[in-house]
Design an enzyme around this catalytic site. Structure first.
Site, PDB file in Angstrom:
ATOM      1  N   ASN A  11     -18.912  -3.264  -6.746  1.00 16.52           N
ATOM      2  CA  ASN A  11     -18.342  -4.025  -5.629  1.00 16.52           C
ATOM      3  C   ASN A  11     -19.487  -4.771  -4.944  1.00 16.52           C
ATOM      4  O   ASN A  11     -20.296  -4.154  -4.261  1.00 16.52           O
ATOM      5  CB  ASN A  11     -17.661  -3.045  -4.658  1.00 16.52           C
ATOM      6  CG  ASN A  11     -17.224  -3.709  -3.367  1.00 16.52           C
ATOM      7  OD1 ASN A  11     -17.161  -4.929  -3.279  1.00 16.52           O
ATOM      8  ND2 ASN A  11     -16.921  -2.894  -2.354  1.00 16.52           N
ATOM      9  N   LYS A  13     -19.338  -6.821  -2.570  1.00 19.76           N
ATOM     10  CA  LYS A  13     -19.066  -7.086  -1.147  1.00 19.76           C
ATOM     11  C   LYS A  13     -19.386  -8.560  -0.818  1.00 19.76           C
ATOM     12  O   LYS A  13     -19.147  -9.425  -1.648  1.00 19.76           O
ATOM     13  CB  LYS A  13     -19.872  -6.133  -0.262  1.00 19.76           C
ATOM     14  CG  LYS A  13     -19.695  -4.671  -0.659  1.00 19.76           C
ATOM     15  CD  LYS A  13     -20.214  -3.740   0.396  1.00 19.76           C
ATOM     16  CE  LYS A  13     -20.232  -2.331  -0.147  1.00 19.76           C
ATOM     17  NZ  LYS A  13     -20.267  -1.341   0.892  1.00 19.76           N
ATOM     18  N   HIS A  93     -10.198  -0.655   0.811  1.00 18.57           N
ATOM     19  CA  HIS A  93     -11.602  -0.272   1.025  1.00 18.57           C
ATOM     20  C   HIS A  93     -11.775   0.034   2.517  1.00 18.57           C
ATOM     21  O   HIS A  93     -11.208  -0.641   3.369  1.00 18.57           O
ATOM     22  CB  HIS A  93     -12.545  -1.406   0.590  1.00 18.57           C
ATOM     23  CG  HIS A  93     -13.975  -0.971   0.524  1.00 18.57           C
ATOM     24  ND1 HIS A  93     -14.742  -0.814   1.657  1.00 18.57           N
ATOM     25  CD2 HIS A  93     -14.767  -0.630  -0.513  1.00 18.57           C
ATOM     26  CE1 HIS A  93     -15.956  -0.400   1.300  1.00 18.57           C
ATOM     27  NE2 HIS A  93     -15.994  -0.275  -0.010  1.00 18.57           N
ATOM     28  N   GLU A  95     -13.998  -0.632   4.538  1.00 15.76           N
ATOM     29  CA  GLU A  95     -14.470  -1.754   5.360  1.00 15.76           C
ATOM     30  C   GLU A  95     -13.301  -2.675   5.711  1.00 15.76           C
ATOM     31  O   GLU A  95     -13.256  -3.228   6.811  1.00 15.76           O
ATOM     32  CB  GLU A  95     -15.590  -2.500   4.616  1.00 15.76           C
ATOM     33  CG  GLU A  95     -16.874  -1.672   4.599  1.00 15.76           C
ATOM     34  CD  GLU A  95     -17.823  -2.004   3.449  1.00 15.76           C
ATOM     35  OE1 GLU A  95     -17.642  -3.026   2.764  1.00 15.76           O
ATOM     36  OE2 GLU A  95     -18.765  -1.201   3.240  1.00 15.76           O
ATOM     37  N   GLU A 162     -13.734   7.630  -1.629  1.00 20.66           N
ATOM     38  CA  GLU A 162     -14.965   7.139  -1.017  1.00 20.66           C
ATOM     39  C   GLU A 162     -15.085   7.683   0.405  1.00 20.66           C
ATOM     40  O   GLU A 162     -14.545   7.078   1.351  1.00 20.66           O
ATOM     41  CB  GLU A 162     -14.943   5.609  -0.948  1.00 20.66           C
ATOM     42  CG  GLU A 162     -14.907   4.926  -2.283  1.00 20.66           C
ATOM     43  CD  GLU A 162     -15.589   3.564  -2.209  1.00 20.66           C
ATOM     44  OE1 GLU A 162     -16.557   3.381  -2.939  1.00 20.66           O
ATOM     45  OE2 GLU A 162     -15.172   2.722  -1.397  1.00 20.66           O
ATOM     46  N   GLY A 168     -23.036   3.426   1.641  1.00 24.38           N
ATOM     47  CA  GLY A 168     -24.226   2.694   2.078  1.00 24.38           C
ATOM     48  C   GLY A 168     -25.193   3.510   2.913  1.00 24.38           C
ATOM     49  O   GLY A 168     -26.083   2.944   3.552  1.00 24.38           O
ATOM     50  N   SER A 207     -22.799   5.700  -2.130  1.00 26.30           N
ATOM     51  CA  SER A 207     -24.230   5.901  -2.412  1.00 26.30           C
ATOM     52  C   SER A 207     -24.512   6.370  -3.839  1.00 26.30           C
ATOM     53  O   SER A 207     -25.469   7.119  -4.055  1.00 26.30           O
ATOM     54  CB  SER A 207     -24.858   6.850  -1.382  1.00 26.30           C
ATOM     55  OG  SER A 207     -24.816   6.269  -0.096  1.00 26.30           O
TER      56      SER A 207
HETATM   57  C1  PEP Z   1     -18.611   0.779  -1.566  1.00 24.18           C
HETATM   58  O1  PEP Z   1     -18.790  -0.100  -0.741  1.00 24.18           O
HETATM   59  O2  PEP Z   1     -17.515   0.916  -2.105  1.00 24.18           O
HETATM   60  C2  PEP Z   1     -19.718   1.668  -1.907  1.00 24.18           C
HETATM   61  C3  PEP Z   1     -19.462   2.720  -2.618  1.00 24.18           C
HETATM   62  O3  PEP Z   1     -20.951   1.304  -1.421  1.00 24.18           O
HETATM   63  P1  PEP Z   1     -22.353   2.031  -1.732  1.00 24.18           P
HETATM   64  O4  PEP Z   1     -22.384   2.339  -3.199  1.00 24.18           O
HETATM   65  O5  PEP Z   1     -23.378   1.033  -1.321  1.00 24.18           O
HETATM   66  O6  PEP Z   1     -22.379   3.277  -0.921  1.00 24.18           O
END
Ligand code: PEP
Length: 265
Positions: A11, A13, A93, A95, A162, A168, A207
């Protein structure tokens, strides 16, 4: 990890311009993606070009709108994303849930419209830190899951667990916590969809990187990874794809040796 080939989804973003698409070439040149399934979700501005550049990696969108062909300035319908070359879409997601005030109902509508348009759908669920601190993570994730996924099972549905506090931040839940949550999600999918719920992939996201991918993929019930930051360059993404490919080989070897043992006995 469940029986099928691991699914690794990147992703990007709000990152990437035309020049970033050379990362797709670099990933495909290495070849490990052929042993697993790799999907890259660039920003919408890059979907059409990414779909033209990628030969084997599939391209997805990071979000869609549930409406179709009506007046929604700035939004993109699943049909438009499909037309641009996307074959996948991420919905729900954290976000988007947070910034756009998206409810579970909206996420479910998006998922249903996207499936109708022929897109494979990844529905994200995950608890905030306060919920985990209070021991409420199971209740939060289950309620989000049951309200966010389509009413009817579809083979093109994937769930991504998630935990919001892991996105992040460099933090990840323990293997036991991930295994437990994936088992809970699996049970809920079977309760909701019957036998069809048995095989839908459940990804872990938060992460994931080249150093922890092998360990995350070895956790029971983890069918792949949804990767944010580490998907932005071939250099950081390839070790994750390679870890998934190695895991797949291990799985295939153990299936073969079990078969041989059964034939001998
Ligand atoms: C995400 O935004 O779906 C995600 C998993 O981000 P990160 O891997 O940077 O934690």
């Amino acid at each position: 990890m469940t029986g099928g080939s691991p699914l690794i989804v990147g992703n990007w973003k709000m990152n990437g311009t035309q020049s970033t698409l050379s990362e797709l070439d670099a990933i495909e040149a290495e070849g490990a993606h052929r042993r697993v399934k790799v999907v890259i979700c660039p920003p919408a501005t890059l979907i059409a070009t990414a779909a033209a550049v990628a030969k084997e990696i599939e391209i997805g969108a990071q979000d869609c709108h549930a409406g179709n062909g009506v007046a929604f300035t700035g939004k993109l319908s699943p049909a438009m994303l499909f037309d641009a070359g996307a074959r996948w879409v991420i919905v729900g997601h954290s976000e988007c849930r947070a910034c756009a005030g998206e409810t579970d109902d909206t996420v479910r509508e998006k998922a249903e419209r996207a499936l109708e348009a022929g897109l494979a759908v990844i529905v994200c669920v995950g608890e905030p830190k306060e919920a985990r601190d209070r021991g409420r993570e199971n209740a939060v994730v289950l309620s989000q899951l049951t309200a966010s996924i389509p009413t009817l099972a579809g083979a093109a549905l994937t769930i991504a667990y998630e935990p919001i506090w892991a996105i992040g931040t460099g933090m990840t839940p323990t293997s036991t916590q991930i295994e437990h949550m994936h088992a809970l999600i699996r049970r809920a999918l079977i309760d909701l969809y019957g036998a069809a719920g048995q095989s839908l992939p459940i990804l872990y996201g938060g992460s994931a990187n080249g150093s922890n991918a092998a360990q995350l993929l070895s956790i029971a019930g983890v069918g792949g990874l949804l990767v944010g930051g580490a998907s932005l360059s071939a250099e950081s993404f390839l070790p994750i794809v390679q870890a998934a490919a190695a895991r797949r080989e291990q799985q295939l070897c153990s299936v073969t040796s079990r078969r041989i043992k059964n034939e001998i006995n």
